[in-house]
Design an enzyme around this catalytic site. Sequence first.
Site: not given
Ligand SMILES: [Zn+2]
Length: 267
Positions: A169, A98, A179
């Site tokens: 993603h 992330e 994303d």
């Molecule tokens: Zn994601």
Amino acid sequence: MKINDHLLVDDFVTQHPTPNRGGKLEPKYLVFHFTAGRSCQSSVDWLSNPKAKASAHLVVGRDGKIVQLAPFNVVAWHAGKSSWNGLVGMNNYSIGIEMDNAGKLTKVGSKYRTWFQGEIPENEVVQAKHKHESDMGFWQAYTDIQIERAEELAILLVDTYHLKDILGHEDIAPKRKNDPGPAFPFAHIHTRAFGTQDHDDDVYKVTIDGLNIRKGPGVEFEAVAAALSLGTEVTLLETRGRWSKVDVNAPNDIEGWVNNKFIIGKA
Ligand SMILES: [Zn+2]
């Protein structure tokens, strides 16, 4: 940066184990995300909260600090309903990273608003078209140090776990997710992790107006031609550290080195 017993080790890395994890993982892919969060800390807190039922292996802050939530040989819950190359449920096949980034922004007057009613300064905003969308949009830029870390992580993880590919993603859940978005330099990171591919589609575009093209990989080398304008198409020949050797597609007699921060893969 190195990996010891499936944990990342460096001065700027901290361990913050999350309860949101599954069983044993043998990773085949690396998946990048943006947090769409307020801060690195708020994302770490949320991804460690049992109520979230979500997590990731790493969160990369805008200052380059990295928090590891789960070892790389344990399933983290970052992908949700997803599939790639015949595999379904990519949590069981991938490492998830992330990146602290607010994601897509809405322009209100002269301000750029996040979905959580935050505001992003104009110098952190990039205008770009997402590959799933037909119109240009506004996105928060990743910081230089974040991109450097993403690059280092991609190289290290691909090498350590013999990963097959680096995905977003948005690739494994295209109907639900956007994303890490168009501000993320995928082509560049892919090239760094897997080496330059030997075919014609290594075409990149210049992302600033007035990009110096030099005799060698560094600012100490003199320019070989007039600076390149925004949108110039170049073919990537070789990458060395932060520099790329490119062939300018038109006029096609120019070859030289550019800072690879300012070229982006043509999607
Ligand atoms: Zn994601």
